[in-house]
Write a protein that holds these residues in place. Structure first.
Motif, PDB file in Angstrom:
ATOM      1  N   ALA A  54      30.993  22.118 -18.837  1.00  0.00           N
ATOM      2  CA  ALA A  54      29.532  21.978 -18.814  1.00  0.00           C
ATOM      3  C   ALA A  54      28.900  22.674 -20.025  1.00  0.00           C
ATOM      4  N   LYS A  55      29.411  23.849 -20.407  1.00  0.00           N
ATOM      5  CA  LYS A  55      28.884  24.550 -21.590  1.00  0.00           C
ATOM      6  C   LYS A  55      29.137  23.766 -22.876  1.00  0.00           C
ATOM      7  N   ARG A  56      30.299  23.177 -23.013  1.00  0.00           N
ATOM      8  CA  ARG A  56      30.614  22.368 -24.196  1.00  0.00           C
ATOM      9  C   ARG A  56      29.666  21.168 -24.301  1.00  0.00           C
ATOM     10  N   ARG A  57      29.423  20.520 -23.180  1.00  0.00           N
ATOM     11  CA  ARG A  57      28.525  19.364 -23.196  1.00  0.00           C
ATOM     12  C   ARG A  57      27.108  19.767 -23.582  1.00  0.00           C
ATOM     13  N   SER A  58      26.652  20.897 -23.049  1.00  0.00           N
ATOM     14  CA  SER A  58      25.304  21.367 -23.396  1.00  0.00           C
ATOM     15  C   SER A  58      25.202  21.705 -24.883  1.00  0.00           C
ATOM     16  N   LYS A  59      26.262  22.305 -25.457  1.00  0.00           N
ATOM     17  CA  LYS A  59      26.263  22.615 -26.892  1.00  0.00           C
ATOM     18  C   LYS A  59      26.260  21.350 -27.739  1.00  0.00           C
ATOM     19  N   GLU A  60      27.058  20.364 -27.331  1.00  0.00           N
ATOM     20  CA  GLU A  60      27.096  19.097 -28.069  1.00  0.00           C
ATOM     21  C   GLU A  60      25.739  18.388 -28.032  1.00  0.00           C
ATOM     22  N   LEU A  61      25.062  18.385 -26.894  1.00  0.00           N
ATOM     23  CA  LEU A  61      23.739  17.772 -26.784  1.00  0.00           C
ATOM     24  C   LEU A  61      22.719  18.490 -27.648  1.00  0.00           C
ATOM     25  N   ALA A  62      22.800  19.829 -27.667  1.00  0.00           N
ATOM     26  CA  ALA A  62      21.871  20.600 -28.504  1.00  0.00           C
ATOM     27  C   ALA A  62      22.102  20.305 -29.983  1.00  0.00           C
ATOM     28  N   ALA A  63      23.378  20.182 -30.398  1.00  0.00           N
ATOM     29  CA  ALA A  63      23.683  19.887 -31.791  1.00  0.00           C
ATOM     30  C   ALA A  63      23.170  18.499 -32.188  1.00  0.00           C
ATOM     31  N   LYS A  64      23.323  17.510 -31.275  1.00  0.00           N
ATOM     32  CA  LYS A  64      22.822  16.156 -31.562  1.00  0.00           C
ATOM     33  C   LYS A  64      21.294  16.125 -31.693  1.00  0.00           C
ATOM     34  N   LYS A  65      20.611  16.895 -30.836  1.00  0.00           N
ATOM     35  CA  LYS A  65      19.148  16.957 -30.906  1.00  0.00           C
ATOM     36  C   LYS A  65      18.705  17.574 -32.246  1.00  0.00           C
ATOM     37  N   ASN A  66      19.398  18.596 -32.686  1.00  0.00           N
ATOM     38  CA  ASN A  66      19.061  19.239 -33.973  1.00  0.00           C
ATOM     39  C   ASN A  66      19.259  18.281 -35.136  1.00  0.00           C
ATOM     40  N   GLU A  67      20.339  17.480 -35.080  1.00  0.00           N
ATOM     41  CA  GLU A  67      20.601  16.501 -36.139  1.00  0.00           C
ATOM     42  C   GLU A  67      19.486  15.442 -36.199  1.00  0.00           C
ATOM     43  N   VAL A  68      19.044  14.988 -35.009  1.00  0.00           N
ATOM     44  CA  VAL A  68      17.975  13.991 -34.958  1.00  0.00           C
ATOM     45  C   VAL A  68      16.670  14.548 -35.534  1.00  0.00           C
ATOM     46  N   LYS A  69      16.356  15.808 -35.210  1.00  0.00           N
ATOM     47  CA  LYS A  69      15.157  16.436 -35.749  1.00  0.00           C
ATOM     48  C   LYS A  69      15.252  16.590 -37.269  1.00  0.00           C
ATOM     49  N   ALA A  70      16.426  16.938 -37.786  1.00  0.00           N
ATOM     50  CA  ALA A  70      16.598  17.105 -39.234  1.00  0.00           C
ATOM     51  C   ALA A  70      16.431  15.786 -39.976  1.00  0.00           C
ATOM     52  N   THR A  71      16.918  14.691 -39.422  1.00  0.00           N
ATOM     53  CA  THR A  71      16.788  13.380 -40.063  1.00  0.00           C
ATOM     54  C   THR A  71      15.338  12.925 -40.075  1.00  0.00           C
ATOM     55  N   ASN A  72      14.595  13.207 -38.995  1.00  0.00           N
ATOM     56  CA  ASN A  72      13.177  12.827 -38.937  1.00  0.00           C
ATOM     57  C   ASN A  72      12.356  13.694 -39.885  1.00  0.00           C
TER      58      ASN A  72
END
Length: 334
Positions: free
Chosen positions: A316-334
């Motif tokens: 569960a912790k790994r999944r939460s970290k992966e989701l947070a990393a994906k959200k950060n990438e999306v914000k950086a591209t925008n």
């Protein structure tokens, strides 16, 4: 000083309990032509069959009557005779005569009433029959109108190129899935999910189950079989089959349980059709071994449960970290 004495007392009690638990429970099994006999004992006590308790019979206390009561009884009897009324016979005969006359006068009135009721019932039945005939004529008229043949419409299949196109479209349509199939699929997935939960416990459980079976000991085992046939050839063949089956079963039982064989014989009898058996064994189990096996299985199951819980938390912790990393990438591209 008092605490040391209390500790020694507690240690002594624990030692006594451990020693008592090391005494094995024995079950004596006897099987022969007379029947099946089972006796269970623990140390010096018979657990089964228990001796029937003798019922204590209650002694009935005899009540002694006083001597004065016999003297008073004669006086009481004389008083009863005086108080009873004397029956009169003349009045009763007159009353019975009056009752019989009343019954004779009432009979002709009842007969007249019955004849009047019969006349009324016949007239009512004739009226009902006329009504039924009218209803039957009406129903026949309605049935004649309803029996007209209905027009049957037949769908003609289209031939040629257009028919093929429509046929392909019909084939392409998806059929609705029945509810029974959906229920079967849901049950299958539920069973699969439950199996995944139980799967890590199966190897450990099987291991300790085998240890439990090995803790059961068959001691003082004696097996004697008498086999016979009228023909010598048939008797010899039966002797070989019975002996092979007996020792193979003993080998299988020895692989599962702890078996100490004292005697195992197969006697072949010629010129006589016979099959006799006499089996005696003692089955023993120590309560201390059962408690130890149960405690070990409980501890190991707890370990497996805790390790599985840790793995779930890490995933569960790994999944939460992966989701947070994906959200950060999306914000950086925008």
């Amino acid at each position: 000083m008092i605490t040391i004495i209390v500790l020694w007392i507690l240690l002594g009690i624990i030692a006594v309990i451990v020693i008592l638990l090391h005494f094995s429970i024995t079950a004596q099994i006897d099987l022969n032509k007379k029947g099946f006999d089972l006796k269970v004992r623990y140390m010096f006590f018979d657990i089964y069959p228990r001796k029937p308790k003798k019922k204590k019979q209650k002694r009935s206390k005899k009540t002694e009557l006083p001597e004065d009561s016999f003297d008073d009884f004669e006086e009481f009897e004389d008083n009863i005779e005086e108080s009873l009324p004397v029956p009169q016979t003349d009045d009763t005969t007159d009353k019975t005569g009056e009752v019989s006359e009343q019954i004779i006068e009432a009979k002709p009135e009842k007969i007249e009433n019955n004849e009047a009721d019969e006349n009324v019932s016949v007239s009512e039945v004739e009226d009902k029959q006329e009504d039924i005939s009218d209803i039957d004529t009406d129903t026949n008229v309605e049935a004649g109108a309803e029996d007209k043949p209905e027009e049957i419409t037949v769908k003609h299949e289209k031939k040629g190129f257009v028919g093929k196109l429509f046929h392909k479209k019909d084939k392409g349509e998806k059929k609705p899935v029945s509810k029974s199939k959906e229920k079967k699929k849901s049950k299958f997935y539920e069973l699969k999910a439950q199996y995944k939960k139980v799967k890590p416990y199966i190897p450990m459980g099987w291991k300790y189950f085998k240890k439990l079976l090995k803790a059961i000991r068959f001691t003082d085992t004696r097996i004697v079989l008498d086999v016979g046939k009228e023909d010598a050839y048939e008797a010899a063949m039966l002797y070989g089959k019975v002996q092979a089956g007996l020792f193979n079963t003993i080998a299988i039982l020895a692989g599962v349980f702890t078996v100490k064989l004292k005697k195992a014989d197969v006697n072949c009898i010629f010129d006589e059709k016979k099959f006799g058996y006499d089996v005696h064994t003692l089955v023993r189990v120590r309560p201390s071994t059962l408690i130890a096996i149960g405690f070990c299985t409980g501890v190991n199951f707890l370990k497996i449960y805790l390790s599985g819980r840790r793995k779930k938390k890490r995933a569960a912790k790994r999944r939460s970290k992966e989701l947070a990393a994906k959200k950060n990438e999306v914000k950086a591209t925008n």
